[in-house]
Design a protein around this motif. Structure first.
Motif, mmCIF file in Angstrom:
data_model
loop_
_atom_site.group_PDB
_atom_site.id
_atom_site.type_symbol
_atom_site.label_atom_id
_atom_site.label_comp_id
_atom_site.label_asym_id
_atom_site.label_seq_id
_atom_site.Cartn_x
_atom_site.Cartn_y
_atom_site.Cartn_z
ATOM 1 N N ALA A 334 0.827 -1.212 0.000
ATOM 2 C CA ALA A 334 0.000 0.000 0.000
ATOM 3 C C ALA A 334 0.858 1.258 0.000
ATOM 4 C CB ALA A 334 -0.938 -0.004 1.207
ATOM 5 N N ASN A 335 1.992 1.231 0.704
ATOM 6 C CA ASN A 335 2.838 2.420 0.756
ATOM 7 C C ASN A 335 3.412 2.771 -0.611
ATOM 8 O OD1 ASN A 335 2.855 3.194 3.660
ATOM 9 N ND2 ASN A 335 3.600 1.109 3.912
ATOM 10 N N SER A 336 3.818 1.774 -1.382
ATOM 11 C CA SER A 336 4.315 2.068 -2.726
ATOM 12 C C SER A 336 3.181 2.573 -3.616
ATOM 13 C CB SER A 336 4.987 0.836 -3.338
ATOM 14 O OG SER A 336 4.066 -0.219 -3.532
ATOM 15 N N GLY A 337 1.960 2.067 -3.397
ATOM 16 C CA GLY A 337 0.823 2.559 -4.170
ATOM 17 C C GLY A 337 0.494 4.005 -3.862
ATOM 18 N N ILE A 338 0.578 4.390 -2.593
ATOM 19 C CA ILE A 338 0.332 5.786 -2.214
ATOM 20 C C ILE A 338 1.416 6.682 -2.801
ATOM 21 C CG2 ILE A 338 0.272 7.364 -0.241
ATOM 22 C CD1 ILE A 338 -1.095 5.059 1.326
ATOM 23 N N ASP A 339 2.646 6.180 -2.863
ATOM 24 C CA ASP A 339 3.726 6.939 -3.501
ATOM 25 C C ASP A 339 3.479 7.065 -5.003
ATOM 26 O OD1 ASP A 339 5.975 8.447 -3.061
ATOM 27 O OD2 ASP A 339 7.178 6.810 -2.291
ATOM 28 N N ASP A 340 2.958 6.017 -5.632
ATOM 29 C CA ASP A 340 2.549 6.118 -7.042
ATOM 30 C C ASP A 340 1.567 7.270 -7.214
ATOM 31 O OD1 ASP A 340 3.997 3.809 -7.681
ATOM 32 O OD2 ASP A 340 2.238 2.516 -7.787
ATOM 33 N N ALA A 341 0.555 7.283 -6.343
ATOM 34 C CA ALA A 341 -0.500 8.294 -6.449
ATOM 35 C C ALA A 341 0.069 9.699 -6.320
ATOM 36 C CB ALA A 341 -1.555 8.045 -5.369
ATOM 37 N N ASP A 342 0.989 9.883 -5.387
ATOM 38 C CA ASP A 342 1.583 11.198 -5.162
ATOM 39 C C ASP A 342 2.387 11.647 -6.374
ATOM 40 O OD1 ASP A 342 2.109 13.405 -3.404
ATOM 41 O OD2 ASP A 342 4.106 12.606 -3.044
ATOM 42 N N ASN A 343 3.098 10.724 -6.984
ATOM 43 C CA ASN A 343 3.916 11.030 -8.155
ATOM 44 C C ASN A 343 3.041 11.338 -9.366
ATOM 45 O OD1 ASN A 343 5.622 10.481 -10.606
ATOM 46 N ND2 ASN A 343 7.159 9.998 -9.069
ATOM 47 N N LEU A 344 1.996 10.542 -9.545
ATOM 48 C CA LEU A 344 1.165 10.665 -10.740
ATOM 49 C C LEU A 344 0.235 11.872 -10.694
ATOM 50 C CD1 LEU A 344 0.004 9.642 -13.405
ATOM 51 C CD2 LEU A 344 -1.419 8.042 -12.100
ATOM 52 N N ALA A 345 -0.357 12.156 -9.541
ATOM 53 C CA ALA A 345 -1.429 13.153 -9.490
ATOM 54 C C ALA A 345 -0.976 14.521 -9.975
ATOM 55 C CB ALA A 345 -1.987 13.236 -8.071
ATOM 56 N N TRP A 346 0.172 15.000 -9.479
ATOM 57 C CA TRP A 346 0.578 16.353 -9.886
ATOM 58 C C TRP A 346 0.971 16.393 -11.351
ATOM 59 C CZ3 TRP A 346 5.291 18.195 -11.683
ATOM 60 C CH2 TRP A 346 6.421 17.399 -11.503
ATOM 61 N N LYS A 347 1.594 15.334 -11.831
ATOM 62 C CA LYS A 347 2.011 15.326 -13.236
ATOM 63 C C LYS A 347 0.808 15.275 -14.173
ATOM 64 C CE LYS A 347 6.453 13.208 -12.130
ATOM 65 N NZ LYS A 347 7.318 12.005 -12.198
ATOM 66 N N LEU A 348 -0.159 14.434 -13.843
ATOM 67 C CA LEU A 348 -1.364 14.360 -14.671
ATOM 68 C C LEU A 348 -2.143 15.668 -14.598
ATOM 69 C CD1 LEU A 348 -3.180 12.749 -16.507
ATOM 70 C CD2 LEU A 348 -4.185 11.645 -14.493
ATOM 71 N N ALA A 349 -2.210 16.266 -13.417
ATOM 72 C CA ALA A 349 -2.907 17.553 -13.277
ATOM 73 C C ALA A 349 -2.253 18.623 -14.145
ATOM 74 C CB ALA A 349 -2.910 17.983 -11.811
ATOM 75 N N TYR A 350 -0.923 18.674 -14.151
ATOM 76 C CA TYR A 350 -0.230 19.682 -14.952
ATOM 77 C C TYR A 350 -0.465 19.459 -16.442
ATOM 78 C CZ TYR A 350 2.328 22.045 -11.206
ATOM 79 O OH TYR A 350 2.669 22.803 -10.121
ATOM 80 N N VAL A 351 -0.539 18.212 -16.858
ATOM 81 C CA VAL A 351 -0.799 17.916 -18.272
ATOM 82 C C VAL A 351 -2.232 18.297 -18.628
ATOM 83 C CG1 VAL A 351 -1.016 16.048 -19.968
ATOM 84 C CG2 VAL A 351 0.961 16.115 -18.423
ATOM 85 N N VAL A 352 -3.190 17.919 -17.807
ATOM 86 C CA VAL A 352 -4.593 18.231 -18.071
ATOM 87 C C VAL A 352 -4.808 19.738 -18.147
ATOM 88 C CG1 VAL A 352 -6.915 18.144 -17.071
ATOM 89 C CG2 VAL A 352 -5.492 16.087 -17.101
ATOM 90 N N LYS A 353 -4.114 20.490 -17.297
ATOM 91 C CA LYS A 353 -4.294 21.944 -17.254
ATOM 92 C C LYS A 353 -3.453 22.666 -18.300
ATOM 93 C CE LYS A 353 -4.553 23.694 -13.018
ATOM 94 N NZ LYS A 353 -4.245 23.945 -11.580
ATOM 95 N N GLY A 354 -2.712 21.913 -19.098
ATOM 96 C CA GLY A 354 -1.916 22.524 -20.153
ATOM 97 C C GLY A 354 -0.654 23.196 -19.662
ATOM 98 N N LEU A 355 -0.202 22.849 -18.456
ATOM 99 C CA LEU A 355 1.001 23.448 -17.901
ATOM 100 C C LEU A 355 2.256 22.673 -18.264
ATOM 101 C CD1 LEU A 355 -0.375 24.243 -14.334
ATOM 102 C CD2 LEU A 355 -0.031 25.861 -16.225
ATOM 103 N N ALA A 356 2.094 21.474 -18.804
ATOM 104 C CA ALA A 356 3.237 20.627 -19.137
ATOM 105 C C ALA A 356 2.898 19.764 -20.334
ATOM 106 C CB ALA A 356 3.618 19.742 -17.949
ATOM 107 N N SER A 357 3.935 19.360 -21.041
ATOM 108 C CA SER A 357 3.786 18.388 -22.117
ATOM 109 C C SER A 357 3.416 17.030 -21.532
ATOM 110 C CB SER A 357 5.102 18.289 -22.893
ATOM 111 O OG SER A 357 5.199 17.075 -23.582
#
Length: 571
Positions: A334-357
């Motif tokens: 579960a701890n590695s999964g929560i770390d996955d979530a932390d890594n993915l969420a900000w990157k996906l958010a930045y892509v969705v908002k057009g702030l990153a490729s």
């Protein structure tokens, strides 16, 4: 002792299926709205991703097949790193109020204690190294936080994915629920649907690695005991000769017991209550526990060390057990999964908002696949010790345990190597940085340290991690909190680009003119810990990993920070 099962001292709220606004009817019914992000799986990882996206203002739809949070203890140990993440998601209070903190554990060989280990814990820390909390509580506290963001998190209970088509623009899901069937379209699909991932199967992807033959029966019991909270491991105990037993205390007088089956034992027979209960009673007798007890949950577990080769497949992203299966020894699941979530969420958010490729999402796969291999390496070593896969491993373990009785030098080989934060030292996002004698290098998480935080409410004692926001953060170290013009201009420059960014001055001494959000190193430990001097700047990612660090001329340091951000976001 009661002969029957008792219910958990926890009652989950049940949710009904519902239909969104649809177009068409019957087999052609489809959801009217196309979604930016759809998450399949409402366990800890799926909920953490949805909360992470919400913190960045990104809406998601979460698909969950069940009607409530899970049943059974399942994942039970939450690490300090996960607690840091959960605090940023706004769900920490329940974890600390309900969870049982612990700092170490003991291992026994037959009747002798052969190891007493402790995890790092000192005066700099804000959170305990580990908290014991059953997965149903974990999910409930995350769900409570998600319900506070109902405008950004749309949870579809009792809804299953029955078919999936992906393309260069996203995915089309065929969904089934008691309220009706329909199709839905999404720009990005996140698979957090567990070890038997429907999404993974639909794409024809396979986990690679090792599945171990050793099996463990997992039993949750109700037992009122004053025994302290710690990890207990018994090798070749009288209650389970030739095998191992793990014991963890949980809240509400629930105890988790994992014991290894012997070779040749039938798994279906092994989990029948009439076969489980005598073994549990024998263990409790050996431990000296005299109170009455009753079982509440029984299942069986087989260790797997498996991962996908990549976690990004076009517009489909994998996280948690859908991406990797890690042995339970060392509590990395579960701890590695929560770390996955932390890594993915900000990157996906930045892509969705057009702030990153969208190339930023490739770094999610790079970093978390690397983390999975690190976790699998440690998990494999622990598994081979806990459940030896061959005669040679069994012989080695017996020798180590026998020697450990008298020889402290070999006891480290028994250590379960509990999970710790992964350093992305080879991340493609890391910026070229100056040489430092110590402190977090690019890719590492920030070491914790107390400091006085000054904000609009005044001054209060806090910690470094309190200053990590859902944005990039620049920590600028100076004598009194003053920031030179080139450093101060970073906020203006990045605000013009609509890039979420915070400049946080950190001072060696208290100043009456401290900026509106700043820190003061009142312990004198922060600056040495980070090898900082006036003019040092650390640039930190939204997930708390360092992106770059520099000393020197303010104009040059500011230019390095801007270049590092441009590189990371592929701007």
């Amino acid at each position: 002792m009661s002969a029957g099962f008792k219910p958990y001292p926890f009652e989950a709220k049940q949710y009904a299926a519902r239909l969104p606004e649809l177009e068409g009817d019957g087999s052609s019914a489809r959801e009217a709205q196309r979604h930016a992000v759809t998450i399949v799986g409402g366990g800890p990882v799926g909920l953490a991703i949805a909360l992470g996206l919400a913190k960045h203002g990104v809406r998601s739809v979460l698909i969950e097949a069940d009607e409530s949070v899970c049943y059974g203890s399942r994942a039970i140990c939450i690490s300090r790193r996960s607690l840091e993440i959960i605090e940023r998601l706004g769900a920490l209070d329940g974890f600390l109020a309900k969870g049982l903190p612990w700092t170490g554990g003991r291992s026994f060989y037959r009747n002798d204690e052969v190891l007493h280990f402790t995890m790092p814990q000192d005066e700099n820390q804000k959170l305990p190294p580990m908290v014991n909390l059953a997965q149903y509580h974990i999910e409930q506290f995350l769900l409570d936080a998600a319900e506070r963001h109902a405008d950004l998190i749309d949870i579809r209970w009792r809804t299953k994915v029955t078919a999936l088509q992906d393309d260069a623009h996203g995915a089309t899901l065929t969904l089934s629920s008691p309220a009706g069937d329909y199709t839905a379209q999404t720009d990005w699909l996140v698979a957090a649907d567990g070890g038997r991932s429907t999404v993974r199967d639909a794409l024809g992807l396979k986990l690679q690695g090792t599945s171990y033959e050793g099996r463990y029966v997992i039993v949750d019991i109700l037992l009122d005991s004053a025994r302290p909270t710690e990890r207990l491991a018994y090798f070749d105990p009288a209650s389970n000769p030739g095998s191992t037993v793990l014991v963890h205390k949980q809240p509400d007088n629930v105890w988790r017991i994992d014991y290894q089956l012997r070779d040749g034992e039938d798994a279906d027979e092994a989990i029948k209550p009439e076969n489980v209960m005598p073994r549990v009673q024998s263990l409790l007798d050996m431990m000296g526990e005299k109170a009455s007890w009753s079982p509440v949950w029984i299942t069986i577990y087989k260790a797997n060390a498996l991962t996908l080769e990549r976690y990004r497949h076009g517009r489909v992203l994998f996280a948690g057990d859908a991406a990797h299966l890690v042995p339970i020894f060392g509590v990395r699941g579960a701890n590695s999964g929560i770390d996955d979530a932390d890594n993915l969420a900000w990157k996906l958010a930045y892509v969705v908002k057009g702030l990153a490729s969208d190339a930023l999402l490739d770094s999610y796969s790079d970093e978390r696949v690397y983390a999975a291999h690190e976790n699998l390496s440690y998990g494999t070593k622990s598994t081979e010790f806990m459940a030896p896969p061959s005669f040679a491993f069994d012989l080695m373990r017996t020798a180590v345990l026998s020697l450990a009785r008298e020889h402290a030098a070999v006891r480290s080989l028994i250590n379960p190597r509990q999970t710790s934060a992964i350093a992305y030292t080879a991340s493609p996002l890391n910026a070229a940085s100056d040489a430092f004698a110590n402190g977090p290098a690019p890719g590492m998480v920030l070491p914790e340290c107390p400091l006085t935080i000054v904000d609009q409410a005044g001054a209060s004692v806090g910690h470094v991690t309190d200053l990590i926001a859902p944005c990039f953060t620049a920590f600028y170290f100076s004598e009194d909190g003053a920031t030179p013009a080139p450093i101060a201009a970073l906020e203006t420059t990045l605000a013009a680009r609509a890039l979420p960014f915070a400049l946080v001055p950190l001072a060696q001494r208290q100043s009456a003119d401290a900026p509106r959000r700043s820190g003061w190193d009142h312990t004198g430990r922060l600056f040495p810990m980070y090898d900082a001097q006036p003019g040092t700047l650390y640039l930190v990612r939204p997930d708390g990993h360092a992106l770059g660090r520099w000393h020197g001329d303010a104009g040059t340091v500011a230019a390095h920070a801007l270049a590092a951000l441009d590189h990371a976001l592929c701007a």
